[in-house]
Scaffold this motif. Sequence first.
Motif, PDB file in Angstrom:
ATOM      1  N   ILE A  51       0.822  -1.215   0.000  1.00 29.40           N
ATOM      2  CA  ILE A  51       0.000   0.000   0.000  1.00 29.40           C
ATOM      3  C   ILE A  51       0.854   1.262   0.000  1.00 29.40           C
ATOM      4  N   PHE A  52       0.226   2.357  -0.411  1.00 29.92           N
ATOM      5  CA  PHE A  52       0.795   3.678  -0.205  1.00 29.92           C
ATOM      6  C   PHE A  52       0.534   4.096   1.242  1.00 29.92           C
ATOM      7  N   ARG A  53       1.444   4.865   1.787  1.00 32.27           N
ATOM      8  CA  ARG A  53       1.338   5.269   3.189  1.00 32.27           C
ATOM      9  C   ARG A  53       0.082   6.120   3.398  1.00 32.27           C
ATOM     10  N   PRO A  54      -0.742   5.817   4.427  1.00 35.34           N
ATOM     11  CA  PRO A  54      -1.935   6.645   4.691  1.00 35.34           C
ATOM     12  C   PRO A  54      -1.556   8.089   4.972  1.00 35.34           C
ATOM     13  N   LEU A  55      -2.481   8.995   4.678  1.00 35.90           N
ATOM     14  CA  LEU A  55      -2.218  10.419   4.877  1.00 35.90           C
ATOM     15  C   LEU A  55      -2.078  10.734   6.363  1.00 35.90           C
ATOM     16  N   SER A  56      -1.165  11.636   6.670  1.00 37.06           N
ATOM     17  CA  SER A  56      -1.027  12.128   8.042  1.00 37.06           C
ATOM     18  C   SER A  56      -1.345  13.617   8.043  1.00 37.06           C
ATOM     19  N   PHE A  57      -1.888  14.096   9.165  1.00 38.06           N
ATOM     20  CA  PHE A  57      -2.316  15.488   9.257  1.00 38.06           C
ATOM     21  C   PHE A  57      -1.591  16.163  10.416  1.00 38.06           C
ATOM     22  N   ASN A  58      -1.416  17.486  10.291  1.00 36.40           N
ATOM     23  CA  ASN A  58      -0.720  18.216  11.349  1.00 36.40           C
ATOM     24  C   ASN A  58      -1.676  18.688  12.434  1.00 36.40           C
ATOM     25  N   THR A  59      -2.850  18.109  12.494  1.00 37.05           N
ATOM     26  CA  THR A  59      -3.800  18.393  13.567  1.00 37.05           C
ATOM     27  C   THR A  59      -4.411  17.080  14.035  1.00 37.05           C
ATOM     28  N   THR A  60      -5.098  17.124  15.152  1.00 38.27           N
ATOM     29  CA  THR A  60      -5.689  15.922  15.740  1.00 38.27           C
ATOM     30  C   THR A  60      -7.147  16.191  16.073  1.00 38.27           C
ATOM     31  N   ALA A  61      -8.004  15.209  15.809  1.00 36.99           N
ATOM     32  CA  ALA A  61      -9.428  15.351  16.138  1.00 36.99           C
ATOM     33  C   ALA A  61      -9.605  15.110  17.631  1.00 36.99           C
ATOM     34  N   VAL A  62      -9.736  16.187  18.410  1.00 34.16           N
ATOM     35  CA  VAL A  62      -9.794  16.073  19.869  1.00 34.16           C
ATOM     36  C   VAL A  62     -11.150  16.463  20.441  1.00 34.16           C
ATOM     37  N   MET A  63     -12.060  16.968  19.615  1.00 44.22           N
ATOM     38  CA  MET A  63     -13.377  17.362  20.114  1.00 44.22           C
ATOM     39  C   MET A  63     -14.379  16.244  19.857  1.00 44.22           C
ATOM     40  N   LYS A  64     -15.181  15.938  20.880  1.00 41.92           N
ATOM     41  CA  LYS A  64     -16.099  14.802  20.815  1.00 41.92           C
ATOM     42  C   LYS A  64     -17.539  15.288  20.914  1.00 41.92           C
ATOM     43  N   LEU A  65     -18.391  14.644  20.130  1.00 44.77           N
ATOM     44  CA  LEU A  65     -19.811  14.965  20.158  1.00 44.77           C
ATOM     45  C   LEU A  65     -20.596  13.659  20.131  1.00 44.77           C
ATOM     46  N   ALA A  66     -21.391  13.421  21.165  1.00 46.13           N
ATOM     47  CA  ALA A  66     -22.220  12.215  21.228  1.00 46.13           C
ATOM     48  C   ALA A  66     -23.542  12.485  20.518  1.00 46.13           C
ATOM     49  N   VAL A  67     -23.970  11.542  19.679  1.00 40.82           N
ATOM     50  CA  VAL A  67     -25.193  11.720  18.890  1.00 40.82           C
ATOM     51  C   VAL A  67     -26.096  10.505  19.059  1.00 40.82           C
ATOM     52  N   GLU A  68     -27.396  10.745  18.885  1.00 40.18           N
ATOM     53  CA  GLU A  68     -28.372   9.656  18.862  1.00 40.18           C
ATOM     54  C   GLU A  68     -29.588  10.122  18.067  1.00 40.18           C
ATOM     55  N   PRO A  69     -30.295   9.200  17.410  1.00 40.33           N
ATOM     56  CA  PRO A  69     -31.464   9.605  16.616  1.00 40.33           C
ATOM     57  C   PRO A  69     -32.629   9.999  17.516  1.00 40.33           C
ATOM     58  N   LEU A  70     -33.416  10.976  17.048  1.00 40.82           N
ATOM     59  CA  LEU A  70     -34.598  11.384  17.807  1.00 40.82           C
ATOM     60  C   LEU A  70     -35.585  10.231  17.915  1.00 40.82           C
ATOM     61  N   ASN A  71     -35.712   9.466  16.840  1.00 41.84           N
ATOM     62  CA  ASN A  71     -36.551   8.272  16.829  1.00 41.84           C
ATOM     63  C   ASN A  71     -35.644   7.045  16.934  1.00 41.84           C
ATOM     64  N   PRO A  72     -35.673   6.297  18.040  1.00 37.55           N
ATOM     65  CA  PRO A  72     -34.755   5.156  18.204  1.00 37.55           C
ATOM     66  C   PRO A  72     -34.836   4.137  17.074  1.00 37.55           C
ATOM     67  N   ALA A  73     -35.982   4.056  16.403  1.00 40.01           N
ATOM     68  CA  ALA A  73     -36.119   3.083  15.316  1.00 40.01           C
ATOM     69  C   ALA A  73     -35.239   3.440  14.122  1.00 40.01           C
ATOM     70  N   GLU A  74     -34.749   4.686  14.069  1.00 38.10           N
ATOM     71  CA  GLU A  74     -33.921   5.123  12.942  1.00 38.10           C
ATOM     72  C   GLU A  74     -32.425   5.002  13.232  1.00 38.10           C
ATOM     73  N   LEU A  75     -32.075   4.237  14.277  1.00 34.14           N
ATOM     74  CA  LEU A  75     -30.665   4.052  14.614  1.00 34.14           C
ATOM     75  C   LEU A  75     -29.852   3.462  13.457  1.00 34.14           C
ATOM     76  N   PRO A  76     -30.339   2.433  12.731  1.00 34.11           N
ATOM     77  CA  PRO A  76     -29.540   1.917  11.600  1.00 34.11           C
ATOM     78  C   PRO A  76     -29.233   2.982  10.548  1.00 34.11           C
ATOM     79  N   LYS A  77     -30.194   3.893  10.299  1.00 31.43           N
ATOM     80  CA  LYS A  77     -29.938   4.972   9.340  1.00 31.43           C
ATOM     81  C   LYS A  77     -28.811   5.875   9.832  1.00 31.43           C
ATOM     82  N   MET A  78     -28.826   6.185  11.136  1.00 28.00           N
ATOM     83  CA  MET A  78     -27.789   7.064  11.669  1.00 28.00           C
ATOM     84  C   MET A  78     -26.422   6.383  11.627  1.00 28.00           C
ATOM     85  N   VAL A  79     -26.380   5.094  11.933  1.00 27.33           N
ATOM     86  CA  VAL A  79     -25.109   4.365  11.895  1.00 27.33           C
ATOM     87  C   VAL A  79     -24.531   4.369  10.484  1.00 27.33           C
TER      88      VAL A  79
END
Length: 555
Positions: A159-187
């Motif tokens: 393989i070619f080497r995966p891209l590296s970035f000079n920043t890091t994803a450090v902010m987190k956001l928890a999400v969930e569907p308003l209608n629990p039945a739509e969880l597969p769509k959100m995933v």
Amino acid sequence: LILHRFFGDASGFVDMLQHHVPSPIDSAASKVENIYTGLRDSSCMADMTACDPSGALMINVVKLYSAPDGVTFHAFGRIYSGTLKVGDSVKVLGEAYSLDDEEDMAVCEVTGISIGEGRYRLDVERAGAGNWVMIQGVDAPINKTATITSVRGNDDATIFRPLSFNTTAVMKLAVEPLNPAELPKMVEGLRRISKSYPATATKVEESGEHVIFGTGELSLDCIMHDLRRMYSDIEVKTADPVTAFCETVVETSALKCFAETPNKRNKLTMIAEPLEEGLAEDIERGEVSIDWDRKQLGEFFQSKYDWDLLAARSVWAFGPDIDGPNILVDDTLPSEVDKKLLKQVQESVVQGFQWGCREGPLCDEPIRNTKFKILDATIAPEPIHRGGGQIIPTARRVAYSAFLMATPRLMEPVMELQIQAPADVVSSIFPVLARRRGHVVQDTPKPGAPFYTIKAYLPAIDSFGFETDLRAFTQGQAMCFQTFDHWSIVPGDPLDRSIVLHPLEPSPPPQLARDFMVKTRRRKGLSEDVSIQKFFDDPMLMELAKQDAEMSNMM
């Protein structure tokens, strides 16, 4: 017409590219040398270096662009050698592919090829070496980047080497569907988000919480817009944004920590201590690699960090992955330990160490900037008694116990701010930063402009809403750019049970580490306190009690 009379044809940008950017043939050798992970004397390496359109097919896919339907993606990549045609069957090699492990590989059929021309795309039937192309039909197995090669005749391709970035994803956001039945769509929408945003990651916590990691507030806003409107088309609820943390140590373990396997036939002894300053960053930047031979590794650690040569050549692994900011060192003596038996279980010990570094004992956050030393090992001579099921969890447990005995601390991400503002509002910026634990490190006028450029550091967890406050305090005259800069130790002891946390009240600095740890554990569905019984064996607990008794008698 007037500008045309003064400046001539509007071809300056294209002329500049033609004059300064080398052609694919001229730049192929240097590019391939830097990004290809395969052998330098392989046949496909020679084809790529020559940019040969009749050679073996090798394409480096670096980005996935969403199709108008929001379901499929067009793979954007450069053809380094060979010729790609519509209808070809190709092998798609993922980032985890290797010649020893071919699991991350799939065979796909190319259904379309196009060349980007501004906002338009020109469909073509074939494309040769040197072209940047958009490929349709190969996006399903690709997560971020990939390598595409021909199905037959190129078995030694890697393989070619995966891209590296000079920043890091450090902010987190928890999400969930308003209608629990739509969880597969959100995933499914989160899977597409991970494909579309190169620096973004998604994760499912043990509590079942779906978390998005982004690089900043604007990044998370864009991600949520795409998730709601384009990739899942459902209503999604979000929790308050938080940041990722790391766990580290500031001292050497107070005593040698040991753990026995469940069958009582094996025993590992380990201590933990902080890494030298700058070493974790060197590993992450790729200035040292665990793939180097022992002599080269030894010379690096001995010359740059003044390590003992024997210890420098006994580095077993980095963790939690091959460029992780933690080190496992075999510090055992041949006169005390059977090195042949220890070598037999090295892979299992490394797996346990990397597992522990991936999820630390304080709040299941990654461990950082820590060196683990194996001081002693008793290994069963019978292979049936020293399998991975016995060694891996024991190695993880002894790493945790050594970590907890080395004065553990939490680390938080710190953002670097670049603020531009007129001179008359600069004084208004300092109190905004001070309220959020930020501080200014540089304050200089910008040459040729009536602005001041202010460089400051601000903890990421206190940066949410900062730009809104900044505009309010400066009447909209200040502009701010922020990016991740470094990790910093949070003040306070996270294991201090004497600290009483008051709900809905900000914690003073000495209590911040405890506050962050407890809230993170609650969010992940863990108990509020770290239980040492979970990581310490009974003999280890007896040893701790014995030492406490000796200390009491001395006092």
